[in-house]
Motif scaffolding. Structure first.
Motif, PDB file in Angstrom:
ATOM      1  N   GLN A 200       0.939  -1.191  -0.586  1.00 13.65           N
ATOM      2  CA  GLN A 200       0.250  -0.279  -0.022  1.00 13.65           C
ATOM      3  C   GLN A 200       0.607   1.273   0.170  1.00 13.65           C
ATOM      4  OE1 GLN A 200      -3.322  -0.203   2.216  1.00 13.65           O
ATOM      5  NE2 GLN A 200      -4.017  -1.677   1.907  1.00 13.65           N
ATOM      6  N   ALA A 202       1.268   5.246   0.783  1.00 18.48           N
ATOM      7  CA  ALA A 202       0.249   6.590   1.933  1.00 18.48           C
ATOM      8  C   ALA A 202       1.297   7.885   1.604  1.00 18.48           C
ATOM      9  CB  ALA A 202       0.535   6.234   4.126  1.00 18.48           C
ATOM     10  N   GLN A 220      -3.482  16.452   0.966  1.00 17.79           N
ATOM     11  CA  GLN A 220      -4.195  15.796   1.105  1.00 17.79           C
ATOM     12  C   GLN A 220      -5.639  15.907  -0.092  1.00 17.79           C
ATOM     13  OE1 GLN A 220      -8.064  16.900   1.956  1.00 17.79           O
ATOM     14  NE2 GLN A 220      -7.473  19.039   2.724  1.00 17.79           N
ATOM     15  N   ARG A 224      -7.266  11.869  -0.299  1.00 17.73           N
ATOM     16  CA  ARG A 224      -8.461  11.952  -0.518  1.00 17.73           C
ATOM     17  C   ARG A 224      -9.236  11.377  -1.090  1.00 17.73           C
ATOM     18  NH1 ARG A 224      -8.458  15.470   4.859  1.00 17.73           N
ATOM     19  NH2 ARG A 224      -8.017  13.537   6.497  1.00 17.73           N
ATOM     20  N   GLY A 227      -8.112   7.906  -1.691  1.00 23.16           N
ATOM     21  CA  GLY A 227      -9.540   6.819  -0.620  1.00 23.16           C
ATOM     22  C   GLY A 227      -7.525   6.041  -0.536  1.00 23.16           C
ATOM     23  N   ARG A 229      -4.416   6.853   2.551  1.00 25.72           N
ATOM     24  CA  ARG A 229      -3.816   7.554   3.789  1.00 25.72           C
ATOM     25  C   ARG A 229      -3.064   8.509   4.535  1.00 25.72           C
ATOM     26  NH1 ARG A 229      -7.196   3.940   6.397  1.00 25.72           N
ATOM     27  NH2 ARG A 229      -7.081   4.717   8.599  1.00 25.72           N
ATOM     28  N   HIS A 231      -0.092  10.605   6.884  1.00 19.34           N
ATOM     29  CA  HIS A 231       0.916  10.655   7.726  1.00 19.34           C
ATOM     30  C   HIS A 231       1.764  12.356   7.575  1.00 19.34           C
ATOM     31  CE1 HIS A 231       3.584   8.735  10.370  1.00 19.34           C
ATOM     32  NE2 HIS A 231       4.325   8.450   9.721  1.00 19.34           N
ATOM     33  N   ASP A 265      -8.490   8.294   8.616  1.00 18.04           N
ATOM     34  CA  ASP A 265      -7.365   7.798   7.131  1.00 18.04           C
ATOM     35  C   ASP A 265      -5.988   9.043   7.558  1.00 18.04           C
ATOM     36  OD1 ASP A 265      -8.755  11.064   6.909  1.00 18.04           O
ATOM     37  OD2 ASP A 265      -7.782  10.553   4.695  1.00 18.04           O
ATOM     38  N   THR A 287      -8.184  10.831  15.145  1.00 16.43           N
ATOM     39  CA  THR A 287      -7.191  10.616  13.958  1.00 16.43           C
ATOM     40  C   THR A 287      -5.822   9.805  15.362  1.00 16.43           C
ATOM     41  OG1 THR A 287      -7.466  12.783  14.127  1.00 16.43           O
ATOM     42  CG2 THR A 287      -5.015  12.158  13.711  1.00 16.43           C
ATOM     43  N   GLY A 369      -5.136   1.340   8.958  1.00 14.64           N
ATOM     44  CA  GLY A 369      -6.840   0.783   7.701  1.00 14.64           C
ATOM     45  C   GLY A 369      -6.308  -0.750   8.010  1.00 14.64           C
TER      46      GLY A 369
END
Ligand code: ZN
Length: 452
Positions: A200, A202, A220, A224, A227, A229, A231, A265, A287, A369
């Motif tokens: 995955q 992020a 961001q 989003r 979908g 995440r 960090h 997320d 969060t 997640g």
């Protein structure tokens, strides 16, 4: 490689970390197609049978924050006395030389050490992309595949160099548009959200003091949209707090709230310097926090308010942080450090040994997640590790097997680590490669890197 069926027979003690905190004794666990398909007293036919008579079995540990590329800049005498900001300024001058070969070997070494110590899933926060290292994430996935670890990579980033008031030098930052374009490319190529996913992505801009507001916002929106995440490092030091007050007139979490960077997320590394209102905000938005006690002690950053976070129901996972501030990659060690640190700081309010284990397993899965890992239950991924209890150091430990990793500690490689039904560590050694040769090659790479 095809996933064979495994029967772990007559397990002395199976610590599930499920919602009911089940601990089973003298039980069989059957693994099929990478998943746990049976736990109970019946026997099943399997291609491979492991006699569990003398073993404790735990869910695989989940590391929620790392910088694997730092493996070859650990234990440098020049930075041992420094706190975060001067430590970073010194090390950026070394990190600017990172390339595909270096990060490939660093990932093999760091993730290999994690696996030998019971870790089955690792999130890595990579954010240094110099001119000569544009395909670093590809190299990391290649190394992770080789080892057989579940790997959550990040497309980290920095676009605020010293000339714009940030901390890093110009050589390690990129433009916002370059970063966003590459982030999308990596999401499209690697981000897999299917059950049992091994890869995955992020999006992880480095920190508020090395990233522009525009990059935070655009990351961001992109994350989003896909979908994916989010960090970053947050509230790690008082220096960061002063920097933010000075530059934007806000505390770090206030700034993240303004940028719409809170939610289930999102998870932050460290999260040390939060006030009560901020803890409430973390809770109400869902969060998460990646707790890195060894790094926080090493860099004199402070003690995260973990007992209060757990009491409030804030989501917390455990992490080793980068190898330059740990200086290793061992979650078993991190668990004991976390346990002792909070006992010292908070006495009877501190999490007990089992709560620390849950932080390192279920807690980490939630933050990343993932519903398919983090506990040993029928239908979940077969990610676990096994410890032979017939050791002098563990005499009497089975009085409370679910706490012993944090209270007594386990200070040698585990006997087996299984990821997605594949034995990746056997008798304390990685199964995918010959460790002696890897050590030799990696030492050479480290030498070349530091001579640059
Ligand atoms: Zn970090």
């Amino acid at each position: 490689m095809e996933k064979e069926s495994i029967l772990i027979k007559n397990i002395k003690c199976l610590v599930t970390c499920d919602e009911k905190d089940h601990v089973f004794t003298n039980v069989n666990m059957y693994i099929e197609k990478g998943k746990i398909s049976y736990i109970g007293s019946e026997s099943r036919k399997a291609k491979k049978i492991i006699d569990g008579t003398h073993y404790v079995v735990y869910p695989g540990l989940i590391n929620t924050h790392h910088h694997l590329y730092q493996i070859f800049s650990r234990n440098l005498p020049e930075v041992q006395h420094m706190e975060l900001f001067p430590w970073l300024r010194y090390l950026y001058e070394i990190w600017k030389n990172i390339d595909e070969t270096t990060i490939y070997y660093a990932t093999l070494i760091g993730a290999g050490e994690l696996m030998k110590n019971g870790c089955t899933t690792c999130f890595d926060h990579h954010y240094v992309f110099p001119e000569n290292g544009r395909h670093l994430i590809e190299s990391q996935f290649e190394a992770a595949d080789k080892l057989g670890i579940r790997f959550h990579a990040s497309r980290g980033s920095m676009d605020l160099s010293q000339k714009d008031g940030g901390l890093p030098p110009d050589t390690v930052v990129q433009t916002t548009s370059e970063i966003i374009k590459d982030s999308q490319r990596l999401i499209e190529r690697y981000h897999d959200v299917s059950e049992g996913s091994m890869r995955q992505i992020a999006l992880a801009p480095c920190s508020p003091f090395s990233v522009s507001e525009d990059l935070m916002k655009e990351s961001q929106q992109l994350a989003r949209g896909f979908g994916v995440r989010l960090h970053t490092h947050l509230a790690e030091t008082r220096d960061e707090e002063c920097y933010m007050m000075d530059k934007v007139g806000m505390r770090p979490l206030e700034y993240m709230e303004k940028l719409d960077w809170l939610g289930p997320d999102v998870w932050f590394a460290h999260g040390i310097h939060f006030n009560d209102r901020e803890l409430e905000l973390l809770k109400s938005t869902g969060t998460g926090i990646a707790h890195c006690p060894i790094s926080n002690m090493k860099l004199s950053s402070g003690v995260a308010r973990i007992p209060e976070m757990l009491r409030r129901g804030i989501r917390v996972g455990l992490a080793v942080d980068g190898s330059a501030s740990n200086d290793g990659s061992n979650l078993l060690e991190e668990m004991r450090a976390a346990y002792l640190l909070h006992r010292l700081q908070a006495s009877s309010d501190a999490p007990d040994g089992y709560e620390i284990l849950k932080m390192a397993t279920r807690g980490g899965a939630e933050i990343l997640g993932r519903k398919d890992i983090g506990s040993l239950e029928i239908g979940k991924q077969a990610d676990c590790f096994m410890i032979d209890i017939r050791k002098l150091e563990l005499v009497g430990a089975l009085e409370d097997a679910k706490s012993m990793l944090a209270t007594i500690g386990y200070k040698q490689p585990v006997d087996y680590t299984i990821v997605a039904g594949k034995i990746t560590v056997s008798e304390g050694k990685l199964t995918a490669l010959e460790e002696g040769r890897l050590i030799e090659e990696a030492n050479q790479v480290s030498k070349n890197y530091l001579c640059n």
